[in-house]
Design an enzyme around this catalytic site. Structure first.
Site, PDB file in Angstrom:
ATOM      1  N   THR B 144      53.281  25.335  77.994  1.00 18.26           N
ATOM      2  CA  THR B 144      54.321  25.149  76.740  1.00 18.26           C
ATOM      3  C   THR B 144      53.707  24.534  76.111  1.00 18.26           C
ATOM      4  O   THR B 144      53.370  25.163  75.178  1.00 18.26           O
ATOM      5  CB  THR B 144      55.994  24.610  77.942  1.00 18.26           C
ATOM      6  OG1 THR B 144      55.192  23.032  78.569  1.00 18.26           O
ATOM      7  CG2 THR B 144      56.673  24.819  78.636  1.00 18.26           C
ATOM      8  N   LYS B 170      50.633  21.926  84.328  1.00 22.44           N
ATOM      9  CA  LYS B 170      50.539  22.007  82.908  1.00 22.44           C
ATOM     10  C   LYS B 170      51.459  20.764  82.214  1.00 22.44           C
ATOM     11  O   LYS B 170      51.742  20.272  83.128  1.00 22.44           O
ATOM     12  CB  LYS B 170      51.490  22.977  82.464  1.00 22.44           C
ATOM     13  CG  LYS B 170      52.935  22.683  83.448  1.00 22.44           C
ATOM     14  CD  LYS B 170      54.229  22.498  83.144  1.00 22.44           C
ATOM     15  CE  LYS B 170      55.075  22.802  81.349  1.00 22.44           C
ATOM     16  NZ  LYS B 170      55.201  22.123  80.574  1.00 22.44           N
ATOM     17  N   THR B 181      55.053  15.091  89.033  1.00 20.44           N
ATOM     18  CA  THR B 181      54.833  15.357  87.585  1.00 20.44           C
ATOM     19  C   THR B 181      54.644  17.062  87.392  1.00 20.44           C
ATOM     20  O   THR B 181      54.537  17.313  88.154  1.00 20.44           O
ATOM     21  CB  THR B 181      54.055  14.174  86.289  1.00 20.44           C
ATOM     22  OG1 THR B 181      54.696  13.942  85.163  1.00 20.44           O
ATOM     23  CG2 THR B 181      52.689  14.624  87.078  1.00 20.44           C
ATOM     24  N   GLU B 269      52.053  15.144  73.973  1.00 18.04           N
ATOM     25  CA  GLU B 269      52.197  15.866  72.764  1.00 18.04           C
ATOM     26  C   GLU B 269      52.580  15.224  71.836  1.00 18.04           C
ATOM     27  O   GLU B 269      52.536  14.005  71.145  1.00 18.04           O
ATOM     28  CB  GLU B 269      54.033  15.927  72.908  1.00 18.04           C
ATOM     29  CG  GLU B 269      54.532  17.330  73.836  1.00 18.04           C
ATOM     30  CD  GLU B 269      56.197  17.446  74.093  1.00 18.04           C
ATOM     31  OE1 GLU B 269      56.311  18.360  74.185  1.00 18.04           O
ATOM     32  OE2 GLU B 269      56.444  16.122  73.463  1.00 18.04           O
ATOM     33  N   ASN B 391      59.003  17.666  68.838  1.00 13.44           N
ATOM     34  CA  ASN B 391      60.110  17.006  69.603  1.00 13.44           C
ATOM     35  C   ASN B 391      61.134  17.278  69.038  1.00 13.44           C
ATOM     36  O   ASN B 391      62.299  17.282  69.624  1.00 13.44           O
ATOM     37  CB  ASN B 391      59.329  15.941  70.251  1.00 13.44           C
ATOM     38  CG  ASN B 391      59.255  16.327  71.592  1.00 13.44           C
ATOM     39  OD1 ASN B 391      59.541  17.778  72.396  1.00 13.44           O
ATOM     40  ND2 ASN B 391      58.567  15.754  71.983  1.00 13.44           N
TER      41      ASN B 391
END
Lengths: 396, 396
Positions: B144, B170, B181, B269, B391
Site C-alpha cells: 500500500t 507489507k 501485524t 510511513e 496520512n
C-alpha cells in the site's frame, strides 16, 4: 455559576517576570493566598516524577494546606538527581522566607526541558523581584510551547456568599495524562476542607484532564493543584458533600477543570483543530471514556482530520483496538453532525459538504456503540506538520 | 543458515498483476503450494477483525492446513458487514476452483482502505488471469504506502536436506501490532506439523512483529501466515521440538520474521530512520520488551530523532510512563554508542559528534535499567512531515 473576566479570588496575589531562563518571555512567577488555603493536588504517574512535582505532592499531602506556589518554565528540573531535589527545596525556602510563612506551605512547579539543572542564581534573583500584585503575569510565565495563556474564572454563590474560582494551566506537548497533566492551578475563595477538595479533584480529573491527549506522551512534571482560602465565606462552615450548595461548588470546579483541559487540547503542539469525541451507548462510563480517548489519541485519525479527510475506517480501527465491550456490528459514527457510519457500515454522504464541515476548527466525533448506557468524552487535536517541526527542534 | 536471493521454496508458486483496484500498480496476487502445506497464523486483536482475516483464521484453525492464499491491496474489505464476508468467501471459492482444491485449503488476505467494498468483477477477472509462476510479483501486489517490497529468503539444512524459507510482508502505517501485524507470509519446504508451526509462530511473533510500531495504530486486517509444504524433506519425519535440527528451523524462522518486522519499521510511513531500542537489566524480559516498545513508540522521541536532537529526557519520559519495575536512579542510555545518561543523569557529551551520529539512517538506543537480567528489543522509525502528509491525504 457565570463565567467572568479573569480575576484572582479574594486574598490571592500573584506576579510573573522574566528571570532569564527563556530568551525574553516571562519564565518565573508565583501565586499565593494571604492566609493558608486548603489544598489538593493530582500528579503525574510517570515513574520519573520530577523533583518539584514530588516535593509539592509531599507538601500538600502533609495536611492539605498550601499558601503559595513558585512556578518556572523553560527547565523542568526533572531527571536531575539529588541536586534537583536540593534546588526545589531551595526554591521553596526562598519563597517561604519572602512571604514569611512556613516552608511546608509552599509548592514548587517547573516545566520545560528534562535533564537540565535550574540556574539557581537566576531563580534566586527572580524570586527577590516578585511582587504582591493582582496581575495575571504568572499565567504567561508558566508557558512553554503554548501559543497563548489558558485561563478561566467563574463566579458562583454559596450560602448567599459570592465566591470566585480562577484557574490557569499550561500544556501543549507531552500530553497524555494518566492521572493529572501538565501544570494546572485553580484558586478559589470558597471554603472547603483540604480532604474534601482532594476527593473532589481526584474525581473530577478523571473526566477532564485525564480525558485529553495531544501525543500519547506523559510528562514527568504534570500536576494540577487547587487552593481554597475560604475568604469569601468568612463565617460559614466549610463545604462538605452534604451542604445544600456543594453541587454548586462541584459544578463550578468541573467547569473550570474541563475548560482548562479543553484549552490544552485545542492548543496542542501544531494543532489547527480541537477534536472532541463523544461516546454513548457503551457498556459503562469507563468503556466510553476509554473509547473516546482512543479515538482522539490515534495518530491516523489526527492526521486524517488535519487533511479534512473523513477516513472513518481509522476511527473504527481506533475503537476496535481498545478492549471495550463492543457489539462490532452496531457502531454509529457522526462527524460534525453528519452520519458517516451506521451499524458499522459506511453510509452515503455528501463528500463536499463533509469536507466543508471538516474545515471547521472544532471537530465533533459522535459515536453510539448501542451496547449500554455508558457515556464518555475526550479531547485532542489534529496531527500537523507543525507538531513534527516543533518537536524535531525543541531544544535548538 | 545463510541468507540467499529471494526464491520460492520447492513446490511453491505465485503470481501478481494489476486487476484495476489501484491506478496502475500490481494489486492482486496469489501464492500456493502444489501439495497441501502445514499452516499457522497469527491475527490482529482489533475487535473489528476484517472479513478476509477472520476467514483465514477460521480456515487455518480448522486443521492447520493451507494450500494457497489470495491477496489484494487497495481495499481492506474491513467494516463491510455481511457482504464483505460473502466477498471473501467468493474469493476463496474462485481460487479453490482455479486450483482444483478444497475451499478450506485457501486463505484470503486484503489490505487498504477500510469500509469500501471489493469490486468483485475486477477480482474475478484478475483471479482468472493469475498464472502458476515462480515470479515474486505477489510481493509487489500486496503493497500500500510501502516504498518497496519486503522480502527475505534463507537456506538451512535439516537432517541433511537443504531447505528454503522465504518470507514477504507489507506494512507502513497503522502499525502497532498487539498479536501479529499487517500482512506477512512465510513459506518453507521444511516439514513440520501445523500444530508445531503454530506454537513456534505464536512464540516468535512476540519478539519480532509484536515489537515493532510505526504510529501506535492497530489495523483490522493484520495477519502473519506460514505455510510449510515439506517438499524438501520427502522421507523424513516432521520436525518436532525434540528433533536435533529443530533449533536450526527455529533460528531460520526467527531470522526471517525479525528481518521482515524490521523492514516494516524501516519503511514506516514517511520514515527516514530505523530506530532500534535495546533494553537490558530489566526485572524480566517482558518488562524489557515493554520499555523498548514504549521508547520507539513515543511521538516525541520519534520527532526528536527526525530532528537529530539528542533530547534524552523524552526517552526517560517514555520509560517512566510504563509500568515496568524500575530503579528510577539507575538508568543508563546510549545513543548510537555514545553515553548520554548514566544513573538517570545527563552526562557531558560532544553535541557535534552526537548530531553526526544521529544523522545516520539507523539509530540504536541502548538502555540499561540495572534492575535484573531481562532483555528486550523493539523497532520503530522517526516521525516526519511526510508521515503527516501521507496520512492527511490517504484516501485522496
Amino acid at each position: 455559576m457565570v463565567e467572568t473576566a479573569f480575576t484572582w479570588p479574594k486574598g490571592f496575589y500573584s506576579d510573573g517576570l522574566h528571570a532569564g531562563l527563556k530568551a525574553e518571555k516571562p519564565d518565573l512567577g508565583w501565586l499565593f493566598s494571604k492566609v493558608p488555603a486548603s489544598a489538593a493536588g493530582v500528579y503525574t504517574t510517570n515513574q520519573f516524577c520530577a523533583a518539584p512535582t514530588a516535593l509539592t505532592k509531599e507538601t500538600i499531602n502533609h495536611d492539605h494546606q498550601l499558601q503559595g506556589i513558585i512556578v518556572n518554565s523553560a527547565i523542568a528540573n526533572s531527571c536531575t538527581g539529588p541536586q534537583g531535589k536540593l534546588d526545589a527545596l531551595k526554591e521553596q525556602a526562598l519563597m517561604a522566607k519572602k512571604l514569611g510563612v512556613s516552608q511546608n506551605l509552599i509548592g514548587v512547579a517547573s516545566t520545560g526541558v528534562i535533564g537540565e539543572m535550574l540556574p539557581m542564581d537566576k531563580i534566586k534573583a527572580g524570586i527577590a523581584k516578585l511582587k504582591q500584585t493582582k496581575s495575571a503575569k504568572v499565567t504567561e510565565a508558566v508557558l512553554t510551547t503554548d501559543t497563548h495563556t489558558k485561563t478561566i474564572a467563574v463566579k458562583f454563590e454559596i450560602a448567599g456568599h459570592q465566591c470566585t474560582m480562577a484557574g490557569f494551566c499550561k500544556g501543549s506537548g507531552m500530553i497524555h495524562p494518566k492521572m493529572a497533566t501538565m501544570l494546572g492551578f485553580v484558586t478559589t475563595d470558597a471554603k472547603i476542607s483540604g480532604a474534601c477538595l482532594q476527593d473532589l479533584l481526584s474525581e473530577e480529573v478523571d473526566t477532564t484532564f485525564n480525558q485529553i491527549t495531544v501525543d500519547g506522551d506523559n510528562s514527568t512534571n504534570d500536576m494540577v493543584v487547587t487552593m481554597a482560602n475560604g475568604l469569601a465565606m468568612a463565617d460559614e462552615e466549610s463545604l462538605t458533600p452534604d451542604h445544600p450548595d456543594y453541587p454548586v461548588f462541584a459544578q463550578a470546579y468541573h467547569e473550570v477543570l474541563s475548560a482548562l483541559a479543553k484549552e490544552i487540547a485545542r492548543d496542542g503542539e501544531g494543532a489547527t483543530k480541537l477534536v472532541e469525541a463523544n461516546v454513548k451507548g457503551a457498556a459503562n462510563d469507563l468503556d466510553a471514556q476509554h473509547v473516546a480517548k482512543a479515538i482522539v489519541g490515534s495518530n491516523l485519525v489526527k492526521a486524517a482530520l488535519f487533511g479534512q479527510d473523513a477516513n472513518w475506517g481509522r476511527i473504527m480501527g481506533a475503537i476496535g483496538a481498545t478492549d471495550a465491550d463492543l457489539d462490532v456490528n452496531r457502531v454509529d459514527i457522526k462527524l460534525n453532525g453528519i452520519n458517516i457510519v451506521l451499524s458499522s457500515h459506511g453510509v452515503e454522504y455528501d463528500e463536499w459538504l463533509l469536507r466543508q464541515k471538516l474545515a471547521e476548527d472544532q471537530i465533533k466525533i459522535d459515536v453510539n456503540l448501542h451496547h449500554g448506557f455508558g457515556k464518555g468524552q475526550a479531547w485532542g487535536c489534529d496531527l500537523t506538520y507543525k507538531y513534527v517541526q516543533i518537536n524535531a527542534s525543541y531544544r535548538s
